[in-house]
Enzyme design. Structure first.
Site, short mmCIF file in Angstrom:
data_model
loop_
_atom_site.label_atom_id
_atom_site.label_comp_id
_atom_site.label_asym_id
_atom_site.label_seq_id
_atom_site.Cartn_x
_atom_site.Cartn_y
_atom_site.Cartn_z
CB ALA A 179 -1.03 -0.17 1.29
CG PHE A 180 -0.34 4.30 1.25
CD1 PHE A 180 -1.30 5.25 0.52
CD2 PHE A 180 -0.71 3.56 2.07
CE1 PHE A 180 -2.58 5.19 1.18
CE2 PHE A 180 -1.96 3.49 2.77
CZ PHE A 180 -2.91 4.54 2.36
NE ARG A 181 3.39 4.73 -6.93
CZ ARG A 181 3.30 4.10 -8.14
NH1 ARG A 181 3.99 2.83 -8.12
NH2 ARG A 181 2.43 4.31 -8.90
CG LEU A 182 4.99 2.77 2.06
CD1 LEU A 182 4.52 2.83 3.45
CD2 LEU A 182 6.29 3.32 2.02
#
Length: 204
Positions: A179-182
């Site tokens: 999520a959120f490019r993490l």
């Protein structure tokens, strides 16, 4: 095995066990060709080339695919026997990057795989002058018809210019969407195929 996929895969110590686990999942979830992989090579000027090919199997730790050695990828691999592979399984939001040295499979192994292919694919291997200029679709169909007539209902041997390549990994990187490019990224490295692996997490 379930722990590798639903748990924290970043703790796995064996890159091949992890790959096989992900690959088995991809075979259940990908709508087409879960064994499709991007193959990257370089030409004589060092300019990269990438194209999609199919993983035809694994032999021990090696990743094996087959092609015409007179094709662009074939000539580049023979001149510079190193390659990179990329598996992207969109349904799972995962990818695996592989880098390593390239070598040819044995004639016996190539013969066995060629014999397992559909008859029309074997004829096509003789008819196609892969990567070279083609004047028209009709010219290709004519070449296929000529080869089909030549072999008739008899055995179709493997062309001398058609064989398999094996990539022996020294680098495997596993990526899973977050999520959120993490994202989660883990890389396995070794200096040679007979050396132990090192493992570390990477920033996304």
């Amino acid at each position: 095995m379930e722990q590798l996929t639903s748990g924290d895969f970043t703790q796995e110590q064996d890159p091949f066990a992890l790959f096989q686990s992900w690959f088995e999942e991809a075979k259940k979830s990908e709508p087409n060709d879960p064994n499709a992989m991007a193959l990257s090579t370089v030409d004589a000027d060092g300019l990269p080339n990438s194209r999609m090919v199919l993983l035809n199997g694994r032999d021990g730790e090696d990743f094996v695919f087959y092609t015409n050695t007179q094709s662009q990828k074939g000539t580049e691999l023979l001149a510079q026997p190193k390659a990179a592979l990329l598996f992207h399984w969109k349904s799972l939001r995962r990818q695996v990057r592989i880098r390593g040295a390239v070598s040819l499979v044995s004639d016996e192994m190539a013969d066995a795989y060629f014999a397992s292919r559909p008859r029309d694919s074997r004829i096509g291997a003789w008819a196609s002058q892969q990567s070279r200029p083609l004047e028209s679709r009709f010219a290709l169909e004519k070449a296929v018809a000529l080869q089909a007539a030549k072999f008739g209902v008899g055995t179709i041997p493997r062309p001398p210019h058609w064989t398999g390549f094996r990539v022996s990994p020294v680098y495997l990187e596993f990526w899973r969407d977050g999520a959120f490019r993490l994202h989660d990224r883990v890389v396995f490295r070794r200096t040679a195929v007979d050396q132990p692996w090192s493992r570390e997490r990477l920033y996304p």
